[in-house]
Enzyme design. Structure first.
Site, PDB file in Angstrom:
ATOM      1  N   HIS B 229      16.176  14.181  -2.080  1.00  0.00           N
ATOM      2  CA  HIS B 229      16.910  13.354  -2.696  1.00  0.00           C
ATOM      3  C   HIS B 229      18.038  12.736  -1.691  1.00  0.00           C
ATOM      4  O   HIS B 229      18.054  11.510  -1.529  1.00  0.00           O
ATOM      5  CB  HIS B 229      17.362  13.329  -4.184  1.00  0.00           C
ATOM      6  CG  HIS B 229      17.989  12.115  -4.814  1.00  0.00           C
ATOM      7  ND1 HIS B 229      17.114  10.906  -5.043  1.00  0.00           N
ATOM      8  CD2 HIS B 229      19.152  11.592  -4.804  1.00  0.00           C
ATOM      9  CE1 HIS B 229      17.715  10.009  -5.490  1.00  0.00           C
ATOM     10  NE2 HIS B 229      19.013  10.188  -5.307  1.00  0.00           N
ATOM     11  N   TYR B 233      19.407   8.917   0.804  1.00  0.00           N
ATOM     12  CA  TYR B 233      20.980   8.438   1.052  1.00  0.00           C
ATOM     13  C   TYR B 233      21.254   8.520   2.438  1.00  0.00           C
ATOM     14  O   TYR B 233      21.845   7.582   3.100  1.00  0.00           O
ATOM     15  CB  TYR B 233      21.978   9.317   0.165  1.00  0.00           C
ATOM     16  CG  TYR B 233      21.812   8.803  -1.136  1.00  0.00           C
ATOM     17  CD1 TYR B 233      22.569   7.852  -1.465  1.00  0.00           C
ATOM     18  CD2 TYR B 233      21.462   9.736  -2.176  1.00  0.00           C
ATOM     19  CE1 TYR B 233      22.569   7.223  -2.981  1.00  0.00           C
ATOM     20  CE2 TYR B 233      21.340   9.444  -3.482  1.00  0.00           C
ATOM     21  CZ  TYR B 233      21.988   8.177  -3.906  1.00  0.00           C
ATOM     22  OH  TYR B 233      21.818   7.802  -5.301  1.00  0.00           O
ATOM     23  N   HIS B 380       9.380   1.206  -6.841  1.00  0.00           N
ATOM     24  CA  HIS B 380      10.755   1.561  -6.790  1.00  0.00           C
ATOM     25  C   HIS B 380      11.481   1.806  -5.583  1.00  0.00           C
ATOM     26  O   HIS B 380      12.173   1.294  -4.780  1.00  0.00           O
ATOM     27  CB  HIS B 380      11.440   2.748  -7.412  1.00  0.00           C
ATOM     28  CG  HIS B 380      12.796   3.458  -7.145  1.00  0.00           C
ATOM     29  ND1 HIS B 380      13.788   2.567  -7.682  1.00  0.00           N
ATOM     30  CD2 HIS B 380      13.038   4.440  -6.669  1.00  0.00           C
ATOM     31  CE1 HIS B 380      14.831   3.314  -7.434  1.00  0.00           C
ATOM     32  NE2 HIS B 380      14.475   4.443  -6.618  1.00  0.00           N
ATOM     33  N   PHE B 381      10.734   2.883  -4.627  1.00  0.00           N
ATOM     34  CA  PHE B 381      11.377   2.929  -3.156  1.00  0.00           C
ATOM     35  C   PHE B 381      10.819   2.152  -2.266  1.00  0.00           C
ATOM     36  O   PHE B 381      11.621   1.961  -1.165  1.00  0.00           O
ATOM     37  CB  PHE B 381      11.124   4.429  -2.847  1.00  0.00           C
ATOM     38  CG  PHE B 381       9.714   4.898  -2.530  1.00  0.00           C
ATOM     39  CD1 PHE B 381       9.071   4.626  -1.559  1.00  0.00           C
ATOM     40  CD2 PHE B 381       9.134   5.834  -3.257  1.00  0.00           C
ATOM     41  CE1 PHE B 381       7.868   4.694  -0.987  1.00  0.00           C
ATOM     42  CE2 PHE B 381       7.838   6.415  -3.035  1.00  0.00           C
ATOM     43  CZ  PHE B 381       7.052   5.794  -2.038  1.00  0.00           C
ATOM     44  N   HIS B 382      10.178   0.950  -2.483  1.00  0.00           N
ATOM     45  CA  HIS B 382       9.958  -0.193  -1.616  1.00  0.00           C
ATOM     46  C   HIS B 382      11.290  -1.098  -1.633  1.00  0.00           C
ATOM     47  O   HIS B 382      11.303  -1.940  -1.081  1.00  0.00           O
ATOM     48  CB  HIS B 382       8.617  -0.849  -1.827  1.00  0.00           C
ATOM     49  CG  HIS B 382       7.546  -0.111  -1.146  1.00  0.00           C
ATOM     50  ND1 HIS B 382       6.835   1.116  -1.511  1.00  0.00           N
ATOM     51  CD2 HIS B 382       6.804  -0.372   0.358  1.00  0.00           C
ATOM     52  CE1 HIS B 382       5.905   1.376  -0.524  1.00  0.00           C
ATOM     53  NE2 HIS B 382       5.955   0.678   0.522  1.00  0.00           N
ATOM     54  N   ARG B 443       0.282   6.934  -8.453  1.00  0.00           N
ATOM     55  CA  ARG B 443       0.510   6.702  -6.933  1.00  0.00           C
ATOM     56  C   ARG B 443      -0.104   7.525  -6.281  1.00  0.00           C
ATOM     57  O   ARG B 443      -1.060   8.284  -6.695  1.00  0.00           O
ATOM     58  CB  ARG B 443       1.987   6.999  -6.830  1.00  0.00           C
ATOM     59  CG  ARG B 443       2.280   8.421  -7.013  1.00  0.00           C
ATOM     60  CD  ARG B 443       3.743   8.720  -6.741  1.00  0.00           C
ATOM     61  NE  ARG B 443       4.241   8.542  -5.311  1.00  0.00           N
ATOM     62  CZ  ARG B 443       5.324   9.189  -5.020  1.00  0.00           C
ATOM     63  NH1 ARG B 443       6.067  10.050  -5.615  1.00  0.00           N
ATOM     64  NH2 ARG B 443       5.717   9.175  -3.681  1.00  0.00           N
ATOM     65  N   ARG B 444      -0.447   7.197  -4.858  1.00  0.00           N
ATOM     66  CA  ARG B 444      -0.840   7.980  -3.906  1.00  0.00           C
ATOM     67  C   ARG B 444      -2.323   8.393  -4.184  1.00  0.00           C
ATOM     68  O   ARG B 444      -2.675   9.672  -4.209  1.00  0.00           O
ATOM     69  CB  ARG B 444      -0.197   9.185  -3.413  1.00  0.00           C
ATOM     70  CG  ARG B 444       0.616  10.019  -4.393  1.00  0.00           C
ATOM     71  CD  ARG B 444       1.209  11.062  -3.962  1.00  0.00           C
ATOM     72  NE  ARG B 444       2.222  10.965  -2.804  1.00  0.00           N
ATOM     73  CZ  ARG B 444       3.238  11.846  -2.490  1.00  0.00           C
ATOM     74  NH1 ARG B 444       3.133  12.835  -3.208  1.00  0.00           N
ATOM     75  NH2 ARG B 444       3.878  11.611  -1.491  1.00  0.00           N
TER      76      ARG B 444
END
Lengths: 172, 554
Positions: B229, B233, B380-382, B443-444
C-alpha cells in the site's frame, strides 16, 4: 526568497476556508467510518477471519477435506467443503434447495486461489495452509457460478464451478 | 537559469545523470505499455498473442507480468529517483554531497532490472508483479527486484547526506518544501519496503534457491502488503510534490499554504504504512478486528489527500484569477490549458478525484468484498498510478527532458494531444473496468478462455478495449515526443532554456512552525503507529508461521 526573516513568529495558521474544509473532510471521513462500523458490527456484514490452520501437503488426506462436498446440518443449513487446486474446484457442482444457508469452507492444496460466488457477497482469498469461511443464504432459485479470481497459473481462466439452487426441496 | 540568488548552477554531469534515469524509465514504459492493450483486446475477443508466439511473447500471463513490472515498478521508480535527484540539487542549490554514492545506487538499480528482466522474458517468472507464494519464479527475478529496491535506498541515502550538510550550513532556515517532500517520500519508502525485503530474503529467495522446502503464503501476503500500500504513495507523492511545489508556478501563481503542504506530507509518512490489511479483507488468517482497525486508519490517510485537493485547487484559482479568470467556476477556463506541462497535471488531478472516490470504496471493510480481485481494482489503479501519477510524469517530462538535455520540447501541441488522448482513453477504459468489476469480472484472468463470461459483459468489454486502444495511441505519441526531444540536433540558443519551477508560498515559509520541518517527532510517531497497528499481528503470524507450502512454478 526564504532568507528574509519577518517580525512575525512562526505559527500554525490556516485560511478560514481551509479550516472549514478540514472540518468538512474530517466529518465526511468520520461518517464513512461510522457507516462501516455499523455495517460490520450491527448489520452483521461478514468478512473472512482467522480460522484453523492446515498443512497444505496433507490436508486432503483426512476428514473433512478427504471428502469434499456438502454436509447437511439440518434446518436448511449446510456446510460446503471445497478444495481449490490448479485448475479446478472439488466439487465442481453443489446443489441445494432454495432457502438454504450454506457455509463455505475453502482451502488450497497447491497455490493461492480465489473463490468468488457471482451475484452474492461471497468473495474469498484461498491460501494454502489456511481455511477461508463465509456463509450465504440462497433466497432465489438459479445457478450461481463460482470462479477463481486470483491468478493461479496458466489454466487459471477455466477454473470455475457452480451452485445450483433448486426451486423445490430435495437437492443435496 | 535558476533564480537570481542561485549560487550553484546545475552541471552538465548532474543533468546527464538525471537524464539516464529518465531514459530507463521511458524505455520501460514504452515496452510495458504495449502489453496493456493486448490484454484489453484478448478480453474483448481479439486474441493477438498468437502473432507474438514466434518471438516468445505469446503467453498472456508473461505479458501481464511484463506490463505490471515495467509500468508500475520500473517506470515509476526510475522516474522518481531521477526527478528527486534534480529536486535535491536545484532545490538546495548545491551538488549532491557524494555523487558517487548516488551513481552506485543508480547502477545497482540497472543491474537489478536486467537481472529481473531475463527470467521474465524467458518465462521463468510469470508470477505477476505481486509474486504471491507459493508461486515460484527464478531466483534471479527476486534478486533483481531486491537490487532495484536497494539501489533506490542507496540513492535515498545520498539525498539524506546532502540534506544533512545543507542543514548544518542553514540551521535556522526552513528547508525548501519540494526538498522536504522528496525526503519524506524516500523515508516512507525506506520504512515501507522492509516488509517486502523480509518476505524476499526469508522466504522467496531461499525457496527459489532450494534452501527451504516451502513458504508460509499468508505471512507472505501480510509482508507484501506492508509494502504494497505505501508503494502507491511512493508513486503518488512525487506527483503531489509537483502539484504543490511546481504547478502553481507553472500556472502563473503561488503555493496557497506552505504549512498545510508540509502537514499533508507528514501525514502521509504517518499513515501510509499501517493500512496494509485493507488489501487483505478477503484473506483467511487475519482476524477481523485487525482488518477493521486498518479500515479505519485507511480513512485517516484519505485526510491528507483531501487537504491536497483544497490547497492545490486554491493555488490554481489564485493563478487563474491573476490571469483574469472570473466567476465561481469560470476561472478554470483562464488556466493555461495550452501549456502541456500544466494541462497534463490538471487532467491527472481530475482523473484522480474519481480514483480517490473509488479508493474510499476499496477501503471499506464490508463493501470491499463486492470488488475484491475483480476488474474494478485495475480500473481503480489505472486512475491512480496510470493517471494521477503517469499523466503528471508526462507533464513533468515536458519540462524535465528539455531541462536535462538543453533541447526544446519537440512539437508542444502534440504534447497537448497526448494529454487529452490519455484523459479520454482512461475515462472510457477505467469506467468500463469499474462496471465489469461490479458485474463480477475477475482481474488478471485470460478472460477469452473463461467458460463463465455472460453476454451482459460484452458491451463493457468492447468499450474497455476501445479505451485501451486510445491509451496505446497516447503513450506511443508520448514516447515519440520524448525521444524526438532528447535525440534532436536543435539546442536552446543563448538566453533560451527551461527554468527549474519552484512555486513561491503566499506566506513566508519561515513562519511555518518548526515541528513541520523536523523529522524526529514524525519518525517517532510513525514507528509507534506501525508497532501498534502491525506489531501484534506480525508477532502472531511469525510465531505461528509454518513454512510448509512447497513452491510451484506457474
Amino acid at each position: 526568497m526564504t532568507e528574509t526573516h519577518s517580525e512575525e513568529a512562526p505559527s500554525f495558521e490556516a485560511d478560514p476556508f481551509e479550516k472549514r474544509w478540514m472540518v468538512i473532510s474530517l466529518g465526511l471521513l468520520i461518517a464513512f467510518m461510522l457507516t462501516v462500523t455499523i455495517a460490520g458490527f450491527a448489520l452483521g456484514f461478514q468478512v473472512p477471519g482467522s480460522e484453523t490452520r492446515v498443512d497444505p501437503r496433507t490436508v486432503a488426506d483426512s476428514a473433512p477435506w478427504s471428502e469434499p462436498g456438502l454436509r447437511d446440518r439440518g434446518n436448511g443449513e449446510y456446510d460446503a467443503y471445497v478444495i481449490s487446486k490448479q485448475y479446478t474446484f472439488d466439487p465442481r457442482t453443489i446443489t441445494v434447495p432454495v432457502g438454504s444457508a450454506v457455509t463455505f469452507f475453502l482451502t488450497s492444496t497447491d497455490v493461492q486461489h480465489g473463490f468468488k460466488l457471482q451475484n452474492t457477497n461471497v468473495n474469498m482469498q484461498v491460501v494454502p495452509g489456511e481455511v477461508s469461511k463465509l456463509t450465504v443464504e440462497f433466497d432465489e432459485a438459479g445457478e450461481f457460478d463460482y470462479i477463481c479470481n486470483e491468478f493461479c497459473g496458466a489454466g487459471h481462466a477455466v477454473m470455475s464451478g457452480s451452485v445450483v439452487v433448486e426451486a423445490e426441496a430435495g437437492g443435496a | 537559469m535558476l533564480t537570481q540568488e542561485s549560487v550553484y548552477e546545475v552541471t552538465q554531469q548532474d543533468r546527464r545523470f538525471v537524464g539516464a534515469h529518465l531514459l530507463v524509465a521511458i524505455a520501460a514504459l514504452s515496452v510495458g505499455s504495449l502489453f496493456g492493450p493486448l490484454q484489453a483486446f484478448e478480453w474483448s475477443g481479439l486474441d493477438l498473442y498468437g502473432l507474438l508466439e514466434p518471438i516468445g511473447l505469446g503467453d498472456y500471463y508473461k505479458g501481464l507480468t511484463i506490463h505490471g513490472v515495467l509500468n508500475a515498478l520500473v517506470w515509476t521508480t526510475f522516474f522518481i529517483t531521477g526527478f528527486f535527484t534534480l529536486v535535491m540539487i536545484a532545490g538546495l542549490k548545491r551538488p549532491l554531497r557524494y555523487p558517487g554514492l548516488n551513481r552506485a545506487g543508480f547502477y545497482t538499480m540497472v543491474v537489478g532490472l536486467v537481472m529481473a528482466a531475463i527470467p521474465i522474458l524467458t518465462g521463468a517468472a510469470s508470477v505477476l508483479y505481486t509474486f504471491y507464494p507459493p508461486l515460484q519464479a527464478s531466483w534471479a527475478f527476486y534478486l533483481g527486484l531486491t537490487l532495484v529496491v536497494v539501489g533506490s535506498w542507496i540513492e535515498g541515502y545520498g539525498f539524506y547526506l546532502t540534506m544533512a550538510e545543507w542543514r548544518r550550513d542553514n540551521p535556522h532556515t526552513r528547508s525548501p518544501f519540494i526538498v522536504l517532500a522528496a525526503l519524506i517520500t524516500m523515508v516512507m519508502w525506506q520504512i515501507a519496503t522492509l516488509g517486502i525485503a523480509v518476505e524476499i530474503l526469508t522466504m522467496l529467495l531461499p525457496a527459489a534457491l532450494g534452501l527451504i522446502d516451502g513458504t508460509d503464503p499468508e505471512l507472505g501476503r501480510t509482508l507484501f502488503w506492508f509494502t504494497g500500500h505505501p508503494l502507491v504513495y511512493f508513486w503518488l507523492l512525487p506527483a503531489y510534490l509537483s502539484w504543490y511545489g511546481m504547478l502553481p508556478k507553472q500556472a502563473g501563481g503561488k503555493l496557497f499554504s506552505d504549512t498545510l503542504a508540509r502537514l499533508a506530507f507528514w501525514l502521509f509518512l504517518l499513515l501510509s504504512i499501517p493500512v496494509g490489511f485493507h488489501h487483505q479483507f478477503a484473506d483467511p488468517g487475519v482476524p477481523v478486528g485487525w482488518k477493521y482497525i486498518h479500515s479505519i486508519l485507511t480513512y485517516g490517510v484519505a485526510f491528507p489527500s483531501m487537504l491536497t485537493l483544497f490547497t492545490v485547487v486554491a493555488s490554481l484559482e489564485y493563478a487563474a484569477r491573476k490571469r483574469g479568470g472570473q466567476g465561481l467556476l469560470g476561472w478554470i477556463r483562464a488556466l493555461p490549458w495550452g501549456n502541456p506541462v500544466v494541462s497534463a497535471q490538471l487532467l491527472a488531478g481530475i482523473l484522480f478525484m474519481f480514483g480517490g472516490i473509488g479508493g474510499i470504496t476499496n477501503a471499506s471493510y464490508s463493501v470491499n468484498l463486492v470488488i475484491h480481485n475483480t476488474a474494478w481494482v485495475p480500473g481503480h489503479f489505472h486512475l491512480t498510478v496510470a493517471s494521477a501519477v503517469t499523466l503528471s510524469f508526462f507533464g513533468i517530462s515536458y519540462w524535465l527532458i528539455p531541462y536535462v538535455t538543453g533541447k526544446p520540447l519537440w512539437k508542444e501541441k502534440w504534447a497537448t494531444v497526448v494529454n487529452w488522448t490519455w484523459f479520454v482513453g482512461m475515462m472510457i477504459f477505467s469506467n468500463a473496468m469499474h462496471v465489469l468489476g461490479l458485474l463480477g469480472a475477475p482481474r488478471r484472468t485470460e478472460l477469452g478462455q473463461a467458460p463463465y463470461v455472460p453476454d451482459e459483459w460484452s458491451g463493457h468489454l468492447f468499450r474497455m478495449s476501445v479505451g485501451g486502444a486510445i491509451l496505446l495511441v497516447g503513450v506511443a505519441l508520448f514516447v515519440v515526443i520524448a525521444a524526438r526531444t532528447a535525440f534532436q540536433k536543435e539546442r536552446f540558443g543563448p538566453g533560451e532554456g527551461v527554468e527549474f519551477p519552484i512555486a513561491v508560498s503566499m506566506r513566508d515559509p519561515q513562519l511555518t512552525p518548526l515541528w513541520l520541518d523536523r523529522f524526529k517527532p514524525w519518525l517517532i510517531a510513525t514507528v509507534v503507529l506501525i508497532v501498534v497497528a502491525y506489531g501484534p499481528q506480525l508477532f502472531e503470524q511469525f510465531s505461528n508461521a509454518s513454512f510448509n507450502s512447497p513452491p510451484i512454478s506457474p
